[in-house]
Write a protein that holds these residues in place. Structure first.
Motif, short mmCIF file in Angstrom:
data_model
loop_
_atom_site.label_atom_id
_atom_site.label_comp_id
_atom_site.label_asym_id
_atom_site.label_seq_id
_atom_site.Cartn_x
_atom_site.Cartn_y
_atom_site.Cartn_z
N ALA A 97 0.82 -1.21 0.00
CA ALA A 97 0.00 0.00 0.00
C ALA A 97 0.86 1.27 0.00
O ALA A 97 0.34 2.36 -0.15
N ASP A 98 2.15 1.11 0.20
CA ASP A 98 3.02 2.28 0.27
C ASP A 98 3.58 2.58 -1.12
O ASP A 98 4.68 2.19 -1.48
N ARG A 99 2.75 3.28 -1.91
CA ARG A 99 3.16 3.55 -3.29
C ARG A 99 4.34 4.51 -3.34
O ARG A 99 5.17 4.46 -4.24
N LEU A 100 4.41 5.40 -2.36
CA LEU A 100 5.46 6.41 -2.39
C LEU A 100 6.84 5.76 -2.32
O LEU A 100 7.74 6.13 -3.07
N ARG A 101 6.97 4.78 -1.45
CA ARG A 101 8.31 4.25 -1.22
C ARG A 101 8.61 3.01 -2.05
O ARG A 101 9.57 2.29 -1.78
N LEU A 133 -5.33 -3.66 2.68
CA LEU A 133 -5.55 -2.21 2.63
C LEU A 133 -6.18 -1.81 1.29
O LEU A 133 -5.90 -2.42 0.26
N PRO A 134 -7.03 -0.80 1.32
CA PRO A 134 -7.79 -0.48 0.10
C PRO A 134 -6.91 -0.05 -1.07
O PRO A 134 -7.24 -0.31 -2.22
N LEU A 135 -5.80 0.62 -0.80
CA LEU A 135 -5.00 1.15 -1.90
C LEU A 135 -3.87 0.19 -2.30
O LEU A 135 -2.98 0.56 -3.05
N ALA A 136 -3.93 -1.05 -1.79
CA ALA A 136 -2.82 -1.97 -2.02
C ALA A 136 -2.67 -2.30 -3.50
O ALA A 136 -3.65 -2.46 -4.22
N LEU A 137 -1.42 -2.42 -3.92
CA LEU A 137 -1.13 -2.85 -5.28
C LEU A 137 -1.23 -4.36 -5.35
O LEU A 137 -0.94 -5.06 -4.38
N GLY B 82 1.63 10.25 2.13
CA GLY B 82 2.11 9.35 1.09
C GLY B 82 1.90 9.96 -0.27
O GLY B 82 2.36 11.06 -0.56
N THR B 83 1.14 9.25 -1.11
CA THR B 83 0.93 9.74 -2.47
C THR B 83 -0.45 10.37 -2.65
O THR B 83 -0.80 10.74 -3.76
N ALA B 84 -1.20 10.48 -1.59
CA ALA B 84 -2.57 10.95 -1.76
C ALA B 84 -2.85 12.17 -0.89
O ALA B 84 -2.27 12.32 0.19
N LYS B 85 -3.72 13.02 -1.38
CA LYS B 85 -4.12 14.17 -0.58
C LYS B 85 -5.05 13.67 0.52
O LYS B 85 -6.04 12.98 0.26
N ALA B 394 7.03 11.13 4.81
CA ALA B 394 6.60 9.75 5.05
C ALA B 394 7.59 9.13 6.05
O ALA B 394 7.78 9.69 7.11
N ARG B 395 8.27 8.08 5.68
CA ARG B 395 9.25 7.51 6.59
C ARG B 395 10.67 7.69 6.07
O ARG B 395 11.59 7.06 6.55
N GLU B 396 10.81 8.51 5.05
CA GLU B 396 12.14 8.68 4.47
C GLU B 396 12.79 9.94 5.03
O GLU B 396 12.17 10.99 5.12
#
Lengths: 183, 623
Positions: A97-101, A133-137, B82-85, B394-396
């Motif tokens: 779910a952590d798309r950012l990282r 989680l809802p946004l999980a890939l 994260g990646t979402a508002k 985030a965690r970075e």
């Protein structure tokens, strides 16, 4: 207990000893996953961020697993490579779910695969964790993001999982045990 | 091979820079700077409108997952997780700056979000409104107060009041209140002024409220991410205010000579802190532990941003330059950028590395990271980056958040293995050639003997040299005298410059004949192919010279046709100048220029009295 395992060892029923390295970014669920893999009576529900690493030993599927639970925090990630030499299997846990990282996980995976110390035939099990989680890939999306198809020489498998309930872990561990026993 | 590759890359990068800005000292560094960031997330339609001051990341809920908080110009706080508002919250006024500070050391340390807008700082805890700090009201000058009292009593029209206020402002001695300035801003619209005067009657009670121009936080005692910190405000009435721990009152006020525009803080309040203020008068002021330092840095242009990297102050100016000063004001270096600097931000050092880097966004879309003078990273964005925020997200630990002019949001993360050291990019320090020793030949025995001889007999050698020099000068003088007395040919052959020939006026050649005391001066007129030679003959002796003949002949007969190749001069009276005209036509202008010889002979003598070689100018082509 010690006597019994000694007897089983003699009879060859206790299975081979395997070192398993569990890596992944911080907050991806490595420690929780390992807790879930342990026998029911040894599981604990309290999980805190791992500092450095912790080592667990338990039996599963005819194998005696020595699990190195590495800390995923940025400053401890350089410890991972210290254990590549003696490991026979790697479990890479991803927070799906952590798309950012995702890029950070991909970067760490590339670093690991480029390391010469990691055995050339070491099986890699990817756990696409937090699938609830809802946004999980999905595992397919993760495999594409990680370019897993480019891993040629090492056997790999990606399995969706939920470490909180233990869902998907058995499937992953069965695949890993099969690869290890075939050796 | 590898070094050659490196060299060619260096050339291309530095060439690109110097093409736009000559005289750049270390514009791009010599290394091949690549992007070191990982592209984590980009949202081209995020619709953000915020500058560097209004972008902030903080541990908003104390859960270790740092959120991005943007105080958008459309009067909204936008929170990204994260990646979402994650959420949006309305603001009353357009924000000026956003930051967060931690009020006390009790766990959990949830930061208080502070949004500066107008004269207020709106504080939020866990995104719930918590406190509104208002700048303390200053005194209203009696003259200004009197004008407003008259307006409120109906004795004065708003337009007339505006004129009086303008008059007060023109005196320059006092700063008008915001209310008066707003009224003056409506000049030329009496109705709007009247309306404003009526509407703003409530503002009078508030007194002279200033506005916040910039805001930052400074830590109390420890240099940690979650250490207790306090707000620092810069205000329109030329002050820097440090608030108390809770952010409810002013603890310390420092008055500056100009309005602060940007703040950069370093150190801790208890241990000794520094605040660098870039002011609107184009100067940098330093506040050192509560007192305004006497050293003021005059910049070459208006500042666009200032950061403190350790002991160094890095400031970007509108002259496309990045200057670095020490805390005491001594200039360290200047880097010239290929485009205008839009904003700059400090890249907080990861724990292991002590390097402090500066991220600079340029108008051509480039985002550069400098470690001291070395360019360690360079990437381009499709649209110029207006706002930058570097730090934990985030965690970075180290991420770079940029907001572009088109409203796009871009999040980049620095990989763990990234090396920001200048040495890693090979772009600083002396070039490698410097370490290769020069190939100096060994001292041979011959060399040593020669040197010893020179040392022992220096006086003799000098004397011999001087004697030979004197001999040579004598020989030269002898030869010159011989030439003069024998009347031998001298060909002065002055070569006039072309522009000068076109003016067609001047002497081309001159000659003297010592024996007969004649002198001749030849000048050339015309651009060609037809020329006219003017022979000026004069007798500089005491006696009459008679029966002279003048011959004019071309060196190359095929080149020039001389129309009167010879003529007689019956007599030359002393001290008179005689002018003779001789026409010559250049037959082959394409071949360039030749020469014409003028010879003066006497009836009695066998050898010529005087000759002159006249170099002809290059002829124009005959049309």
């Amino acid at each position: 207990m010690g006597f019994f395992s000694y007897l089983l060892d003699l009879l060859g029923l206790n299975g081979q000893k395997v070192n398993v390295l569990v890596v992944g970014l911080d907050n991806s669920g490595k420690t929780t996953t390992i807790e879930r893999l342990k026998p029911k009576n040894k599981q604990s529900n309290e999980v805190a961020p791992t500092v450095g690493l912790s080592v667990e030993q338990f039996q599963r599927g005819g194998l005696t697993l020595t699990v190195f639970d590495m800390s995923g925090a940025g400053r401890y990630r350089l410890l991972w490579e210290q254990y590549y030499l003696e490991t026979q299997a790697v479990i890479f846990v991803v927070d799906s779910a952590d798309r950012l990282r995702l890029v950070v996980a991909k970067d760490e995976l590339d670093n690991m695969l480029a390391n010469q110390q990691l055995g050339r035939r070491v099986p890699l099990l990817f756990l696409a964790n937090k699938m609830d989680l809802p946004l999980a890939l999905t595992p397919v999306e993760l495999a594409q993001a990680f370019h897993l198809e480019e891993i040629r020489e090492r056997p790999w498998q990606i399995v969706p999982s939920n470490a909180l309930t233990g869902e998907g872990l058995d499937r992953g561990m069965d695949w890993l045990a099969e690869k290890l026993l075939r050796k | 091979m590898a070094s050659a590759q490196l060299r060619s890359d260096q050339d291309s990068s530095s060439g690109h820079d110097s093409a736009t800005k000559r005289g750049a000292k270390a514009s791009s560094g010599r290394g091949t700077a690549k992007q070191l960031w990982l592209d984590a997330w980009a949202d081209p339609v995020a619709g953000l409108n915020a500058f560097t001051n209004c972008i902030h990341t903080c541990n908003l809920y104390g859960d270790g997952d740092w959120r991005l908080v943007v105080a958008d110009a459309d009067k909204k706080i936008k929170v990204w997780k994260g990646t979402a508002k994650a959420s949006e919250h309305a603001l009353v006024e357009a924000p000026v700056a956003i930051t967060s500070f931690i009020t006390d050391s009790t766990a959990p340390r949830v930061p208080t979000l502070a949004v500066a807008a107008g004269p207020h700082v709106y504080m939020f805890r866990s995104l719930r409104p918590f406190y509104k700090f208002t700048l303390p009201a200053g005194d209203v000058s009696p003259a200004e107060d009197a004008v407003w009292k008259q307006v409120e009593a109906g004795k004065l029209e708003a337009a007339a009041a505006a004129q009086q206020l303008q008059h007060l402002q023109d005196k320059g001695s006092l700063q008008l209140t915001a209310r008066s300035q707003q009224l003056l801003a409506l000049a030329g619209d009496p109705q709007a002024q009247q309306q404003f005067a009526a509407d703003s009657s409530g503002q009078a009670a508030a007194g002279n409220l200033s506005c916040i121009t910039c805001m930052d936080a400074v830590r109390q005692a420890k240099d940690e991410l979650d250490a207790v910190s306090r707000l620092v405000l810069g205000t329109e009435d030329c002050r820097v205010l440090i608030l108390n721990a809770a952010g409810t009152a002013v603890d310390k006020a420092i008055t500056l000579p100009a309005v602060p525009a940007f703040l950069a803080t370093t150190g801790e309040l208890d241990e000794g802190y520094r605040i660098t203020v870039a002011a609107r008068d184009g100067r940098l002021y330093n506040i050192k532990s509560g007192a305004l330092s006497r050293s003021v840095i005059q910049l070459d242009s208006q500042p666009v941003g200032v950061v403190r990297a350790g002991r160094q102050i890095v400031v970007g100016t509108m002259a496309d330059a990045l200057h670095c000063y020490t805390g005491k004001g001594a200039k360290q270096y200047t880097l010239y950028m290929p485009a205008s600097i839009l904003t700059l931000q400090l890249l907080p050092a990861a724990a292991a590395r002590q390097s402090k880097c500066v991220v600079v966004a340029l108008a051509n879309g480039e985002v550069r990271v400098y470690n001291d003078k070395a360019l360690v990273s360079l990437h381009s964005s499709s649209s110029p980056v207006m706002g930058l925020c570097a730090g934990r997200y985030a965690r970075e630990d180290c991420s770079l958040i940029s907001v572009t002019a088109t409203g796009a949001l871009d999040i980049k993360i620095m990989p763990r293995t990234a090396n920001l050291e200048a040495a890693a990019v090979g772009s600083s320090g002396p070039p490698p050639e410097q370490d290769v020793p020069l190939d100096v030949p060994k001292k041979t025995r011959l060399y040593v003997e020669q040197t010893q001889r020179e040392r022992a007999q220096a006086v003799d050698m000098h004397r011999v040299f001087q004697r030979d020099l004197a001999k040579m000068r004598l020989a030269t003088a002898h030869a010159f005298v011989k030439v003069l007395t024998d009347g031998q040919e001298i060909a002065p052959a002055l070569r006039p410059s072309r522009a000068w020939q076109k003016a067609s006026a001047a002497d081309g050649a001159a000659s003297h004949a010592a024996a007969a005391n004649l002198s001749m001066n030849v000048s050339i007129q015309g651009l060609g192919p037809r020329f006219r030679l003017l022979l000026n003959l004069s007798n500089e002796g005491q006696e009459l010279a008679t029966d002279l003949r003048v011959l004019v002949q071309a060196e190359d007969e095929a080149m020039y046709q001389v129309h009167t190749p010879h003529f007689a001069v019956p007599a030359l009276v002393p001290l008179l100048q005689y002018t003779y005209k001789v026409d010559a036509t250049c037959l082959q202008p394409a071949l360039g220029a030749g020469a014409v010889r003028v010879i003066v002979v006497g009836r009695a003598q066998q050898s010529p009295l005087m000759t002159a070689l006249v170099k002809m100018p290059v002829s124009e082509l005959d049309e």
